[in-house]
Write a protein that holds these residues in place. Structure first.
Motif, mmCIF file in Angstrom:
data_model
loop_
_atom_site.group_PDB
_atom_site.id
_atom_site.type_symbol
_atom_site.label_atom_id
_atom_site.label_comp_id
_atom_site.label_asym_id
_atom_site.label_seq_id
_atom_site.Cartn_x
_atom_site.Cartn_y
_atom_site.Cartn_z
ATOM 1 N N SER A 170 24.222 30.226 -18.422
ATOM 2 C CA SER A 170 24.415 30.055 -16.986
ATOM 3 C C SER A 170 23.343 30.850 -16.253
ATOM 4 O O SER A 170 22.670 31.705 -16.847
ATOM 5 N N PRO A 171 23.153 30.618 -14.948
ATOM 6 C CA PRO A 171 22.149 31.381 -14.205
ATOM 7 C C PRO A 171 22.341 32.895 -14.328
ATOM 8 O O PRO A 171 21.369 33.645 -14.472
ATOM 9 N N GLU A 206 16.884 37.488 -19.478
ATOM 10 C CA GLU A 206 15.485 37.642 -19.085
ATOM 11 C C GLU A 206 15.144 39.103 -18.835
ATOM 12 O O GLU A 206 14.099 39.590 -19.295
ATOM 13 N N ALA A 207 16.001 39.808 -18.129
ATOM 14 C CA ALA A 207 15.737 41.219 -17.824
ATOM 15 C C ALA A 207 15.664 42.061 -19.092
ATOM 16 O O ALA A 207 14.885 43.020 -19.165
ATOM 17 N N GLU A 208 16.459 41.703 -20.091
ATOM 18 C CA GLU A 208 16.510 42.494 -21.322
ATOM 19 C C GLU A 208 15.430 42.107 -22.320
ATOM 20 O O GLU A 208 14.822 42.978 -22.960
ATOM 21 N N SER A 228 9.255 35.793 -13.302
ATOM 22 C CA SER A 228 10.636 35.904 -12.828
ATOM 23 C C SER A 228 11.339 34.546 -12.780
ATOM 24 O O SER A 228 10.800 33.574 -12.243
ATOM 25 N N GLY A 229 12.525 34.499 -13.360
ATOM 26 C CA GLY A 229 13.356 33.309 -13.275
ATOM 27 C C GLY A 229 13.051 32.213 -14.270
ATOM 28 O O GLY A 229 13.689 31.161 -14.248
ATOM 29 N N PHE A 230 12.122 32.446 -15.214
ATOM 30 C CA PHE A 230 11.717 31.329 -16.074
ATOM 31 C C PHE A 230 12.796 30.976 -17.090
ATOM 32 O O PHE A 230 12.950 29.802 -17.458
ATOM 33 N N VAL A 231 13.602 31.947 -17.550
ATOM 34 C CA VAL A 231 14.686 31.623 -18.478
ATOM 35 C C VAL A 231 15.714 30.743 -17.770
ATOM 36 O O VAL A 231 16.212 29.766 -18.332
ATOM 37 N N GLY A 232 16.027 31.081 -16.537
ATOM 38 C CA GLY A 232 16.965 30.279 -15.767
ATOM 39 C C GLY A 232 16.453 28.875 -15.536
ATOM 40 O O GLY A 232 17.223 27.901 -15.600
ATOM 41 N N ARG A 233 15.142 28.735 -15.288
ATOM 42 C CA ARG A 233 14.577 27.406 -15.067
ATOM 43 C C ARG A 233 14.607 26.580 -16.348
ATOM 44 O O ARG A 233 14.887 25.377 -16.322
ATOM 45 N N ALA A 282 29.035 26.108 -6.902
ATOM 46 C CA ALA A 282 29.472 27.498 -7.088
ATOM 47 C C ALA A 282 29.184 28.001 -8.495
ATOM 48 O O ALA A 282 29.093 29.215 -8.714
ATOM 49 N N THR A 283 29.035 27.088 -9.474
ATOM 50 C CA THR A 283 28.722 27.511 -10.840
ATOM 51 C C THR A 283 27.238 27.816 -11.024
ATOM 52 O O THR A 283 26.831 28.289 -12.084
ATOM 53 N N GLY A 284 26.422 27.532 -9.999
ATOM 54 C CA GLY A 284 24.998 27.809 -10.093
ATOM 55 C C GLY A 284 24.134 26.589 -10.293
ATOM 56 O O GLY A 284 22.911 26.708 -10.413
ATOM 57 N N LEU A 285 24.736 25.396 -10.348
ATOM 58 C CA LEU A 285 23.932 24.180 -10.483
ATOM 59 C C LEU A 285 23.144 23.924 -9.202
ATOM 60 O O LEU A 285 23.605 24.255 -8.108
ATOM 61 N N ASP A 286 21.963 23.315 -9.351
ATOM 62 C CA ASP A 286 21.215 22.933 -8.157
ATOM 63 C C ASP A 286 21.793 21.635 -7.590
ATOM 64 O O ASP A 286 22.697 21.033 -8.172
ATOM 65 N N GLU A 287 21.268 21.212 -6.470
ATOM 66 C CA GLU A 287 21.830 20.053 -5.786
ATOM 67 C C GLU A 287 21.824 18.797 -6.653
ATOM 68 O O GLU A 287 22.812 18.066 -6.721
ATOM 69 N N ASP A 288 20.691 18.541 -7.335
ATOM 70 C CA ASP A 288 20.588 17.328 -8.147
ATOM 71 C C ASP A 288 21.571 17.354 -9.314
ATOM 72 O O ASP A 288 22.253 16.360 -9.600
#
Length: 274
Positions: A53-54, A61-63, A70-75, A128-134
């Motif tokens: 999840s995000p 990513e931080a660990e 920044s944010g590449f694991v989430g992407r 609310a779970t972190g999904l983007d609009e699409d």
């Protein structure tokens, strides 16, 4: 196969495992303990069964990738979820049981069950779970497609019991809530679909430990779906029997159909005035 073009989730999982070992975490348990998550969260991310999840992606990513962009694991995780489609493998067994059921019993102490949700309500939950609009819209489409079983010539008999708190928990916006409750009230007028509400002044009830659904089909085993960190669908007779017993008890605490519909409509009007 971890070809990133064919299996982004597998590719991401392999990279996460490589980074974990390179960072000195010889086991998934060690990394999970460091991040404050259950080992299964790391295990499923590394096998590609469930991309992180995000929130989990940011922690990993931080660990493991402190010097990375920044944010590449989430992407990458978001890409893996989209490539895998909106229906995760662990939910497919329930969809199969739901499609073949002649009776569904739904108990929900927190949210409107998916089969009764409007698009607006479902969209708010997925965002609310972190999904983007699409991605959220794709999940909404799948959820609404599930509701086609209610429109069949011979739909399953659906018995739903809600805690009254469901009617007053803001999901999305007041208008979304008003539309959602009006939708439930309309569905509850069908002969094959009943909705009963446990009033708040009942206090504790037998089902407060969590939501579950029961599916019964002709000639097949009864199946229960339990909600926790992720849905689990099982055919265990002991768990099915326990869930069925709990359902009987929560239904006994609920108001009759007509009184429940009145309560739902009153709550809808309250949301309209906010």
């Amino acid at each position: 196969m971890n070809d990133p073009e064919r299996n982004p989730a597998g590719f991401l999982g392999a990279e996460l495992r490589r980074a974990r070992l390179a960072a000195g975490y010889s086991s998934q348990e060690a990394l999970a303990a460091r991040l404050g998550y259950d080992r299964s969260v790391i295990a499923k991310a590394e096998t590609g069964e469930r991309p992180p999840s995000p929130e989990v992606a940011d922690a990993i990513e931080a660990e493991l990738f402190p010097a990375g962009p920044s944010g590449f694991v989430g992407r990458l995780a978001a890409l893996a979820r989209r490539a895998g489609g909106p229906v995760p493998s662990w939910f497919e067994s329930w969809l199969e049981a739901e499609r073949h059921a002649h009776m569904l019993r739904l108990w929900s102490p927190l949210l409107v069950p998916g089969l009764l949700q409007t698009a607006g309500y479902a969209r708010a939950l997925f965002l609310a779970t972190g999904l983007d609009e699409d991605a959220a819209q794709e999940h909404v489409s799948v959820r609404l497609d599930r509701q086609a079983i209610l429109e069949r010539p011979h739909p399953p008999h659906v018995v739903t019991v809600l805690d009254q708190s469901v009617l007053h928990r803001l999901i999305g916006s007041p208008q979304v809530m008003a539309d959602q409750l009006m939708h439930i009230a309309e569905l509850s007028e069908r002969p094959d679909l009943s909705v009963q509400v446990i009033p708040a002044d009942t206090g504790a009830n037998a089902g407060l430990s969590g939501a579950f659904d029961l599916a019964s089909s002709e000639g097949g085993p009864e199946v229960v779906r339990m909600e926790a960190v992720e849905d689990v669908t099982v055919e265990s007779r002991s768990l099915v029997r326990k869930a069925a017993n709990i359902f009987v008890r929560v239904q006994a605490d609920a108001l009759p159909r007509a009184a429940s519909r009145t309560l739902i409509l009153e709550a809808a009007e309250q949301w309209k005035t906010r």
